[in-house]
Scaffold this motif. Structure first.
Motif, PDB file in Angstrom:
ATOM      1  N   LEU A  16     -22.126  19.481 -34.487  1.00 21.79           N
ATOM      2  CA  LEU A  16     -20.779  19.805 -34.008  1.00 21.79           C
ATOM      3  C   LEU A  16     -20.569  19.407 -32.557  1.00 21.79           C
ATOM      4  O   LEU A  16     -19.500  19.660 -31.991  1.00 21.79           O
ATOM      5  CB  LEU A  16     -20.499  21.300 -34.200  1.00 21.79           C
ATOM      6  CG  LEU A  16     -20.409  21.779 -35.652  1.00 21.79           C
ATOM      7  CD1 LEU A  16     -20.232  23.282 -35.721  1.00 21.79           C
ATOM      8  CD2 LEU A  16     -19.268  21.077 -36.387  1.00 21.79           C
ATOM      9  N   MET A  17     -21.595  18.800 -31.941  1.00 21.45           N
ATOM     10  CA  MET A  17     -21.409  18.241 -30.603  1.00 21.45           C
ATOM     11  C   MET A  17     -20.351  17.144 -30.673  1.00 21.45           C
ATOM     12  O   MET A  17     -20.229  16.460 -31.697  1.00 21.45           O
ATOM     13  CB  MET A  17     -22.727  17.670 -30.084  1.00 21.45           C
ATOM     14  CG  MET A  17     -23.786  18.720 -29.787  1.00 21.45           C
ATOM     15  SD  MET A  17     -25.407  17.959 -29.446  1.00 21.45           S
ATOM     16  CE  MET A  17     -25.004  16.962 -28.005  1.00 21.45           C
ATOM     17  N   PRO A  18     -19.563  16.947 -29.600  1.00 21.70           N
ATOM     18  CA  PRO A  18     -18.464  15.963 -29.645  1.00 21.70           C
ATOM     19  C   PRO A  18     -18.868  14.588 -30.154  1.00 21.70           C
ATOM     20  O   PRO A  18     -18.134  13.973 -30.941  1.00 21.70           O
ATOM     21  CB  PRO A  18     -18.013  15.902 -28.177  1.00 21.70           C
ATOM     22  CG  PRO A  18     -18.330  17.255 -27.635  1.00 21.70           C
ATOM     23  CD  PRO A  18     -19.604  17.676 -28.328  1.00 21.70           C
ATOM     24  N   LYS A  19     -20.047  14.089 -29.761  1.00 26.35           N
ATOM     25  CA  LYS A  19     -20.446  12.744 -30.189  1.00 26.35           C
ATOM     26  C   LYS A  19     -20.805  12.685 -31.669  1.00 26.35           C
ATOM     27  O   LYS A  19     -20.765  11.617 -32.285  1.00 26.35           O
ATOM     28  CB  LYS A  19     -21.626  12.255 -29.358  1.00 26.35           C
ATOM     29  CG  LYS A  19     -22.915  13.028 -29.573  1.00 26.35           C
ATOM     30  CD  LYS A  19     -24.064  12.393 -28.809  1.00 26.35           C
ATOM     31  CE  LYS A  19     -25.375  13.120 -29.081  1.00 26.35           C
ATOM     32  NZ  LYS A  19     -26.519  12.486 -28.378  1.00 26.35           N
ATOM     33  N   ASN A  20     -21.170  13.855 -32.258  1.00 29.16           N
ATOM     34  CA  ASN A  20     -21.514  13.893 -33.685  1.00 29.16           C
ATOM     35  C   ASN A  20     -20.367  14.407 -34.552  1.00 29.16           C
ATOM     36  O   ASN A  20     -20.257  14.041 -35.723  1.00 29.16           O
ATOM     37  CB  ASN A  20     -22.741  14.774 -33.905  1.00 29.16           C
ATOM     38  CG  ASN A  20     -23.995  14.204 -33.278  1.00 29.16           C
ATOM     39  OD1 ASN A  20     -24.140  12.988 -33.183  1.00 29.16           O
ATOM     40  ND2 ASN A  20     -24.894  15.063 -32.829  1.00 29.16           N
ATOM     41  N   ALA A  21     -19.528  15.273 -33.968  1.00 28.38           N
ATOM     42  CA  ALA A  21     -18.427  15.861 -34.748  1.00 28.38           C
ATOM     43  C   ALA A  21     -17.440  14.801 -35.214  1.00 28.38           C
ATOM     44  O   ALA A  21     -16.741  14.997 -36.216  1.00 28.38           O
ATOM     45  CB  ALA A  21     -17.711  16.926 -33.921  1.00 28.38           C
ATOM     46  N   ILE A  22     -17.384  13.667 -34.513  1.00 29.25           N
ATOM     47  CA  ILE A  22     -16.470  12.592 -34.911  1.00 29.25           C
ATOM     48  C   ILE A  22     -16.776  12.107 -36.321  1.00 29.25           C
ATOM     49  O   ILE A  22     -15.888  11.655 -37.049  1.00 29.25           O
ATOM     50  CB  ILE A  22     -16.546  11.418 -33.903  1.00 29.25           C
ATOM     51  CG1 ILE A  22     -15.433  10.406 -34.170  1.00 29.25           C
ATOM     52  CG2 ILE A  22     -17.903  10.746 -33.946  1.00 29.25           C
ATOM     53  CD1 ILE A  22     -14.046  10.936 -33.941  1.00 29.25           C
ATOM     54  N   THR A  23     -18.051  12.236 -36.723  1.00 30.81           N
ATOM     55  CA  THR A  23     -18.444  11.840 -38.075  1.00 30.81           C
ATOM     56  C   THR A  23     -17.730  12.698 -39.118  1.00 30.81           C
ATOM     57  O   THR A  23     -17.226  12.193 -40.127  1.00 30.81           O
ATOM     58  CB  THR A  23     -19.967  11.996 -38.241  1.00 30.81           C
ATOM     59  OG1 THR A  23     -20.613  11.042 -37.415  1.00 30.81           O
ATOM     60  CG2 THR A  23     -20.389  11.773 -39.685  1.00 30.81           C
TER      61      THR A  23
END
Length: 551
Positions: free
Chosen positions: A342-349
């Motif tokens: 859920l970190m911003p760089k991973n939540a984009i997925t």
């Protein structure tokens, strides 16, 4: 002076428009694949790439391996699906409604998630493997190779056979079964001599669908095949590998896959059209209360099969809350895996998956409804071609579609590679057949006289379609749309070819995390995908008003 030419109708214009879209995004990429497969680097025409494949065992052995895996998986799925369908139709099993839902969930989950979960259970360091090693003082090699691939595919594919055969059994006249029983036939004899022959056309048709699905899958053999390389893995490595890639050779491999899947598709159509027959169920088969050993064995068998089939989903859900160190679990409860994804760089997925999926499903519904209306209400040579073209992306493997898209749309004027648009289009045309088929079925039940009455009262044909036909179709359309949605958010084969870091989806992220041995993050991503599928399935049951999953 007025011209004698008849003006183009709005429906003809719509037919041309949709046909044009499919020519651009289906016909053109496939024709380009065919062209690349026979064009040498110097521009000459040659079949050298096909000769290269069939002349070297390293290449053609992968095709043999794929056939071995696919045939074995199809046979196991057919037997298991047939037995499950018969038991659940003939014996009252407690909780059968919920068992049906679990069976569908096990089918809708991507096969590679099952492969990853079984690695956690039966891999060299898997949970069950460690227990068996300690009890029997052995060192098991794990689930890898031919047996593991067949296990994963069989457990993931038998629900398809089950759904089709269950539907056939629902239409079977049980008086034939009772007559055989009165003549002294045992349960086994009745099943083998009466039930099996009656459902054989359906069994063969569903088995061929399993064959096509298993044959084209590359995620499972890529994860657990190890030295057992299959044809889709070879295709992927030839196009996307880090070394020794050959675009023209990959195109030749795509042509081979297309030829095989087309043969299987037409064989399936032959069985569906020529060998099926209508059964008038004057006395439909109904589940009865069993007693004694039969009741115990029936419950044990059904519960055991469903448990094993749903075990991968349960595994990823449990392990998503466990702390990981490298590729191992410490056994400690944690929410860190979810914090990571859920970190911003991973939540984009996650955002991409829902955003691309919702846009694709809107296109699927609009185009699917129009195509079904045209094929049913406006039958013609053009609409017949359109109906065939809409099914073609469903037939060919997703990896082939992805490769053909990159060939076709990597330069102007249609530079789409690397964009979200190309992902959405691939999802849309790959999963549209579900909505088209459900819409076609429902529109066939609506009398044309309703639309004709509206037109006779002064409304236009298009307004009649929008205000009368579409609302009446909506329940069936939504049912098909939800099934399209569940399958498109689980799509891996084409997405793994087309994605970039900015357009990564859940399935691609799960696959990437498994490859990197970040099992905690993979489990968390998988859990979100599984829960989304479950909620979507429950909505499907609510919209359709039916908990019976038979086809």
């Amino acid at each position: 002076m007025k011209s004698g030419k008849k003006p183009l109708s709005i429906w003809l214009l719509i037919t041309f428009a949709i046909l044009g879209l499919f020519i651009i995004f289906v016909v053109f990429p496939i024709v380009l694949i065919l062209y690349k497969s026979i064009i040498m680097e110097d521009g000459s025409i040659s079949f050298a790439y096909f000769a290269k494949f069939f002349s070297k065992k390293f290449y053609w052995s992968t095709l043999i391996n794929s056939f071995k895996v696919t045939i074995a998986s199809t046979l196991v799925s057919a037997v298991l699906g047939l037995i499950m369908a018969y038991v659940l139709r003939s014996v009252k099993i407690k909780g059968s409604k919920y068992l049906n839902i679990l069976i569908v969930i096990s089918y809708l989950s991507p096969p590679f998630i099952g492969a990853y979960a079984w690695v956690q259970l039966l891999g060299r360091n898997g949970f069950i493997t460690r227990i068996l090693n300690s009890i029997f003082h052995v060192q098991l090699g794990g689930i890898y190779g031919f047996a593991g691939i067949v296990l994963v595919f069989s457990l993931q594919s038998f629900p398809l056979v089950y759904m089709y055969v269950s539907g056939a059994l629902k239409n079977l006249d049980n008086s034939l079964n009772e007559a055989a029983e009165s003549l002294g036939c045992t349960v086994f004899q009745r099943v083998w001599r009466i039930i099996v022959p009656l459902v054989t056309p359906t069994l063969l048709a569903s088995s061929l669908l399993v064959f096509m699905r298993v044959f084209s899958d590359f995620g499972t053999p890529m994860l657990i095949g190890e030295g057992y390389k299959t044809f889709p893995v070879l295709l992927y490595s030839q196009f996307m590998g880090e070394v020794n890639t050959d675009a023209h050779f990959a195109a030749a491999l795509c042509v081979i896959v297309i030829a095989i899947t087309l043969i299987m598709f037409f064989l399936q159509k032959f069985i569906g059209n020529r060998l099926t027959y209508s059964m008038s169920a004057l006395k439909p088969m109904e589940a009865e209360n069993a007693t004694g050993v039969r009741n115990i064995l029936a419950h044990f068998f059904v519960y055991a099969v469903v448990l094993v089939a749903i075990l991968p989903q349960l595994t990823v859900m449990v392990t998503s809350f466990l702390e990981t160190r490298g590729a191992s679990y410490t056994g400690q409860f944690t929410l860190q895996n979810y914090k990571n994804i859920l970190m911003p760089k991973n939540a984009i997925t996650i955002i991409n998956t829902y955003k691309f999926g919702l846009i694709a499903i809107l296109l699927v519904v609009v185009i699917g409804v129009l195509v079904s209306y045209l094929t049913v209400r406006k039958p013609s040579f053009l609409t017949s071609i359109l109906d065939t073209l809409t099914m073609f992306p469903y037939i060919i493997p997703g990896s082939v579609l992805g490769i053909s898209f990159l060939y076709a749309f990597n330069k102007n004027p249609l530079l789409l590679s690397g964009t979200a648009t190309i992902i959405i289009i691939s999802l849309c045309i790959r999963r549209m057949p579900y909505t088209i088929r459900s819409s076609t079925a429902i529109i066939g039940q609506i009398s044309p006289s309703i639309e004709e009455a509206a037109v006779s009262l002064g409304t236009t044909e298009m307004k009649s379609f929008i205000k009368i036909t579409v609302p009446m179709m909506m329940a069936g359309v939504l049912s098909g749309a939800i099934m399209s949605w569940i399958t498109l958010i689980s799509e891996l084969s084409s997405s793994i070819i087309l994605y970039t870091s900015r357009t990564q989806t859940l399935t691609v992220a799960i696959y990437a995390e498994v490859i990197r041995s970040n099992f905690g993050n993979a489990a968390a991503y998988s859990t979100i995908l599984t829960i989304t599928s479950i909620v979507s399935l429950l909505i499907f049951f609510k919209v359709s008003g039916n908990n019976d999953i038979s086809v």
